[in-house]
Scaffold this motif. Structure first.
Motif, PDB file in Angstrom:
ATOM      1  N   ILE A  49      13.668  -4.869   2.910  1.00  0.00           N
ATOM      2  CA  ILE A  49      13.545  -5.549   4.210  1.00  0.00           C
ATOM      3  C   ILE A  49      14.518  -6.531   4.650  1.00  0.00           C
ATOM      4  N   THR A  50      14.942  -7.312   3.789  1.00  0.00           N
ATOM      5  CA  THR A  50      16.136  -8.303   3.881  1.00  0.00           C
ATOM      6  C   THR A  50      16.600  -8.168   2.445  1.00  0.00           C
ATOM      7  N   ASP A  51      17.848  -8.875   2.343  1.00  0.00           N
ATOM      8  CA  ASP A  51      18.192  -9.147   0.867  1.00  0.00           C
ATOM      9  C   ASP A  51      17.505  -9.596  -0.252  1.00  0.00           C
ATOM     10  N   ASP A  52      16.580 -10.340   0.087  1.00  0.00           N
ATOM     11  CA  ASP A  52      15.479 -10.866  -0.882  1.00  0.00           C
ATOM     12  C   ASP A  52      14.067 -10.773  -0.383  1.00  0.00           C
ATOM     13  N   GLN A  53      13.756  -9.828   0.333  1.00  0.00           N
ATOM     14  CA  GLN A  53      12.425  -9.465   0.754  1.00  0.00           C
ATOM     15  C   GLN A  53      12.328  -7.824   0.624  1.00  0.00           C
ATOM     16  N   TYR A  54      11.361  -7.344   0.050  1.00  0.00           N
ATOM     17  CA  TYR A  54      11.183  -5.981  -0.404  1.00  0.00           C
ATOM     18  C   TYR A  54       9.773  -5.375  -0.120  1.00  0.00           C
ATOM     19  N   LEU A  55       9.690  -4.073   0.137  1.00  0.00           N
ATOM     20  CA  LEU A  55       8.345  -3.326   0.360  1.00  0.00           C
ATOM     21  C   LEU A  55       8.496  -2.547  -1.180  1.00  0.00           C
ATOM     22  N   GLU A  56       7.387  -2.518  -2.039  1.00  0.00           N
ATOM     23  CA  GLU A  56       7.261  -1.856  -2.955  1.00  0.00           C
ATOM     24  C   GLU A  56       6.189  -0.766  -2.732  1.00  0.00           C
ATOM     25  N   VAL A  57       6.495   0.581  -2.951  1.00  0.00           N
ATOM     26  CA  VAL A  57       5.728   1.782  -2.455  1.00  0.00           C
ATOM     27  C   VAL A  57       5.241   2.297  -3.756  1.00  0.00           C
ATOM     28  N   PHE A  58       3.890   2.324  -4.130  1.00  0.00           N
ATOM     29  CA  PHE A  58       3.386   3.181  -5.188  1.00  0.00           C
ATOM     30  C   PHE A  58       2.876   4.315  -4.652  1.00  0.00           C
ATOM     31  N   PRO A  59       3.122   5.265  -5.400  1.00  0.00           N
ATOM     32  CA  PRO A  59       2.754   6.805  -4.981  1.00  0.00           C
ATOM     33  C   PRO A  59       1.236   7.157  -5.457  1.00  0.00           C
ATOM     34  N   ASP A  60       0.719   8.198  -5.036  1.00  0.00           N
ATOM     35  CA  ASP A  60      -0.744   8.392  -5.773  1.00  0.00           C
ATOM     36  C   ASP A  60      -1.985   7.781  -5.234  1.00  0.00           C
ATOM     37  N   GLY A  61      -1.805   7.267  -4.107  1.00  0.00           N
ATOM     38  CA  GLY A  61      -2.953   6.645  -3.686  1.00  0.00           C
ATOM     39  C   GLY A  61      -4.179   7.223  -3.558  1.00  0.00           C
ATOM     40  N   GLU A  62      -5.259   6.952  -3.404  1.00  0.00           N
ATOM     41  CA  GLU A  62      -6.483   7.733  -3.682  1.00  0.00           C
ATOM     42  C   GLU A  62      -7.354   7.023  -2.029  1.00  0.00           C
ATOM     43  N   GLY A  63      -7.913   8.449  -1.614  1.00  0.00           N
ATOM     44  CA  GLY A  63      -8.318   7.757  -0.291  1.00  0.00           C
ATOM     45  C   GLY A  63      -7.508   8.438   0.779  1.00  0.00           C
ATOM     46  N   GLU A  64      -8.011   8.337   1.945  1.00  0.00           N
ATOM     47  CA  GLU A  64      -7.058   8.767   3.171  1.00  0.00           C
ATOM     48  C   GLU A  64      -6.625   7.785   4.022  1.00  0.00           C
ATOM     49  N   ARG A  65      -7.006   6.353   3.923  1.00  0.00           N
ATOM     50  CA  ARG A  65      -6.600   5.288   4.929  1.00  0.00           C
ATOM     51  C   ARG A  65      -6.675   4.067   4.057  1.00  0.00           C
ATOM     52  N   ALA A  66      -5.779   3.274   4.542  1.00  0.00           N
ATOM     53  CA  ALA A  66      -5.822   1.829   4.180  1.00  0.00           C
ATOM     54  C   ALA A  66      -7.113   1.163   4.293  1.00  0.00           C
ATOM     55  N   ALA A  67      -7.839   0.218   3.935  1.00  0.00           N
ATOM     56  CA  ALA A  67      -9.068  -0.325   4.225  1.00  0.00           C
ATOM     57  C   ALA A  67      -9.020  -0.840   5.667  1.00  0.00           C
ATOM     58  N   GLU A  68     -10.216  -1.041   6.374  1.00  0.00           N
ATOM     59  CA  GLU A  68     -10.189  -1.500   7.529  1.00  0.00           C
ATOM     60  C   GLU A  68      -9.918  -2.834   7.678  1.00  0.00           C
ATOM     61  N   ARG A  69      -9.346  -3.567   8.751  1.00  0.00           N
ATOM     62  CA  ARG A  69      -9.147  -4.888   8.733  1.00  0.00           C
ATOM     63  C   ARG A  69     -10.164  -5.960   8.478  1.00  0.00           C
ATOM     64  N   GLU A  70     -11.387  -5.441   8.678  1.00  0.00           N
ATOM     65  CA  GLU A  70     -12.470  -6.493   8.028  1.00  0.00           C
ATOM     66  C   GLU A  70     -12.787  -6.309   6.789  1.00  0.00           C
ATOM     67  N   ALA A  71     -12.308  -5.620   5.810  1.00  0.00           N
ATOM     68  CA  ALA A  71     -12.264  -5.493   4.429  1.00  0.00           C
ATOM     69  C   ALA A  71     -11.724  -6.644   3.594  1.00  0.00           C
ATOM     70  N   VAL A  72     -12.543  -7.021   2.534  1.00  0.00           N
ATOM     71  CA  VAL A  72     -11.819  -8.111   1.634  1.00  0.00           C
ATOM     72  C   VAL A  72     -10.545  -7.460   1.271  1.00  0.00           C
ATOM     73  N   GLY A  73      -9.595  -8.114   1.117  1.00  0.00           N
ATOM     74  CA  GLY A  73      -8.433  -7.640   0.638  1.00  0.00           C
ATOM     75  C   GLY A  73      -7.172  -7.664   1.445  1.00  0.00           C
ATOM     76  N   PHE A  74      -6.077  -7.194   1.330  1.00  0.00           N
ATOM     77  CA  PHE A  74      -4.971  -7.111   2.066  1.00  0.00           C
ATOM     78  C   PHE A  74      -5.235  -6.613   3.390  1.00  0.00           C
ATOM     79  N   ASN A  75      -4.733  -7.537   4.374  1.00  0.00           N
ATOM     80  CA  ASN A  75      -5.011  -7.110   5.937  1.00  0.00           C
ATOM     81  C   ASN A  75      -3.904  -6.707   6.614  1.00  0.00           C
ATOM     82  N   HIS A  76      -2.876  -7.249   6.505  1.00  0.00           N
ATOM     83  CA  HIS A  76      -1.502  -6.837   7.324  1.00  0.00           C
ATOM     84  C   HIS A  76      -0.228  -7.415   6.657  1.00  0.00           C
TER      85      HIS A  76
END
Length: 143
Positions: A49-76
């Motif tokens: 993203i920048t020289d000191d900020q990154y996005l880590e992408v892990f493969p083999d996720g389960e399910g079809e979509r990220a949790a909805e915005r009201e779910a507990v956990g990562f939101n955005h």
């Protein structure tokens, strides 16, 4: 008190790595930095993203979509941009659909929203000098 200088990375798990890389590299312009393997299998991919900020992408996720915005956990994830108008033009040119149009947020910053192929929500925000965050920082520093 813990001293933190920035968020180093955000990690997401995805269903289809190639589809995800197409989105983040070919549409948003991130660069692949490196891949790590475990036991001979792809474990994660670092995108810059920048020289000191990154996005880590892990493969083999389960399910079809990220949790909805009201779910507990990562939101955005929020990506700061210098010019929201230019960002909207670049998203349009790349064929990236905005899930929320450009608006002036309640905090006084311009924003628009997109999703990656797995439904991870991404806010793109232009920080405005008269927004709530700079005023709050000034109050904290004044102490």
């Amino acid at each position: 008190m813990l001293t933190v200088s920035s968020i180093g990375h955000v990690a997401i798990r995805v269903k289809d790595v190639e589809r995800t890389l197409d989105f983040y590299i070919n549409r948003l312009g991130f660069a692949e930095m490196l891949r790590l393997e475990r036991d001979g299998q792809l474990w994660l991919i670092y995108l810059r993203i920048t020289d000191d900020q990154y996005l880590e992408v892990f493969p083999d996720g389960e399910g079809e979509r990220a949790a909805e915005r009201e779910a507990v956990g990562f939101n955005h994830m929020c990506l700061a941009v210098p010019d929201i108008e230019q960002t909207v033009r670049e998203l349009d040119a790349a064929g990236v659909e905005m899930i929320r149009p450009k608006v002036l947020g309640a905090d006084g910053n311009w924003q628009t929203w997109i999703e990656d192929p797995d439904g991870h929500r991404i806010e793109l925000m232009q920080m405005m000098p008269d927004a709530m965050q700079p005023a709050a920082i000034a109050r904290l520093r004044a102490g």
